[in-house]
Design a protein around this motif. Structure first.
Motif, PDB file in Angstrom:
ATOM      1  N   ILE A 185       0.533  -0.872   0.065  1.00  0.00           N
ATOM      2  CA  ILE A 185      -0.030  -0.163   0.136  1.00  0.00           C
ATOM      3  C   ILE A 185       1.099   0.955  -0.190  1.00  0.00           C
ATOM      4  CG2 ILE A 185      -1.843   1.328   1.558  1.00  0.00           C
ATOM      5  CD1 ILE A 185      -2.138  -1.146   1.871  1.00  0.00           C
ATOM      6  N   LEU A 186       2.082   1.116   0.968  1.00  0.00           N
ATOM      7  CA  LEU A 186       2.516   2.414   1.397  1.00  0.00           C
ATOM      8  C   LEU A 186       3.500   2.680  -0.221  1.00  0.00           C
ATOM      9  CD1 LEU A 186       3.638   1.822   4.887  1.00  0.00           C
ATOM     10  CD2 LEU A 186       2.358   3.773   3.541  1.00  0.00           C
ATOM     11  N   ASP A 187       4.416   1.998  -0.805  1.00  0.00           N
ATOM     12  CA  ASP A 187       5.473   2.105  -2.294  1.00  0.00           C
ATOM     13  C   ASP A 187       4.899   1.892  -3.111  1.00  0.00           C
ATOM     14  OD1 ASP A 187       6.946   2.362  -0.323  1.00  0.00           O
ATOM     15  OD2 ASP A 187       7.251   0.546   0.550  1.00  0.00           O
ATOM     16  N   GLY A 188       3.568   0.813  -3.160  1.00  0.00           N
ATOM     17  CA  GLY A 188       2.924   0.205  -4.924  1.00  0.00           C
ATOM     18  C   GLY A 188       4.128  -1.043  -5.167  1.00  0.00           C
ATOM     19  N   VAL A 189       3.190  -1.112  -6.455  1.00  0.00           N
ATOM     20  CA  VAL A 189       4.296  -2.510  -7.229  1.00  0.00           C
ATOM     21  C   VAL A 189       4.985  -1.670  -8.580  1.00  0.00           C
ATOM     22  CG1 VAL A 189       3.785  -4.365  -8.005  1.00  0.00           C
ATOM     23  CG2 VAL A 189       2.482  -3.742  -5.888  1.00  0.00           C
TER      24      VAL A 189
END
Length: 102
Positions: free
Chosen positions: A68-72
């Motif tokens: 959630i914090l860093d995305g993919v």
């Protein structure tokens, strides 16, 4: 009755993370509106993968919070770190893992 138990558990988890009940309501709204725009309003998938409790079963909440914090990278999953604290991302991860009854 079961829904009330889930709501109470989420409120207690949020309190343990230092997240006020008003902010918890905002985060829940964000999950439906923002996450739902890609993952589907019922979270059963769309542009993004399903993020229902069943689809996420067995996933570590800390790993989900990091996503959630860093995305993919290389996908449509954006990083939410500019808008969320680590505690808020953890709350969302735990929220997504909880079975909800309607």
């Amino acid at each position: 009755m079961a829904e009330a138990v889930v709501i109470a558990a989420l409120a207690m988890a949020g309190a343990a993370l230092g997240i006020a009940s008003e902010r918890q309501a905002q985060l829940e709204h964000m999950v439906v509106q923002d996450c739902g725009s890609c993952h589907g309003l019922t979270m059963k998938g769309g542009l993004g993968r399903p993020i229902t409790p069943g689809a996420l079963a067995g996933r570590d909440p800390g790993v989900l919070a990091a996503i959630i914090l860093d995305g993919v990278p290389g996908t449509a999953m954006p990083p939410w770190r500019p808008l969320l604290t680590p505690a808020e991302a953890q709350w969302i991860a735990e929220y997504l893992l909880k079975e909800k009854t309607e």
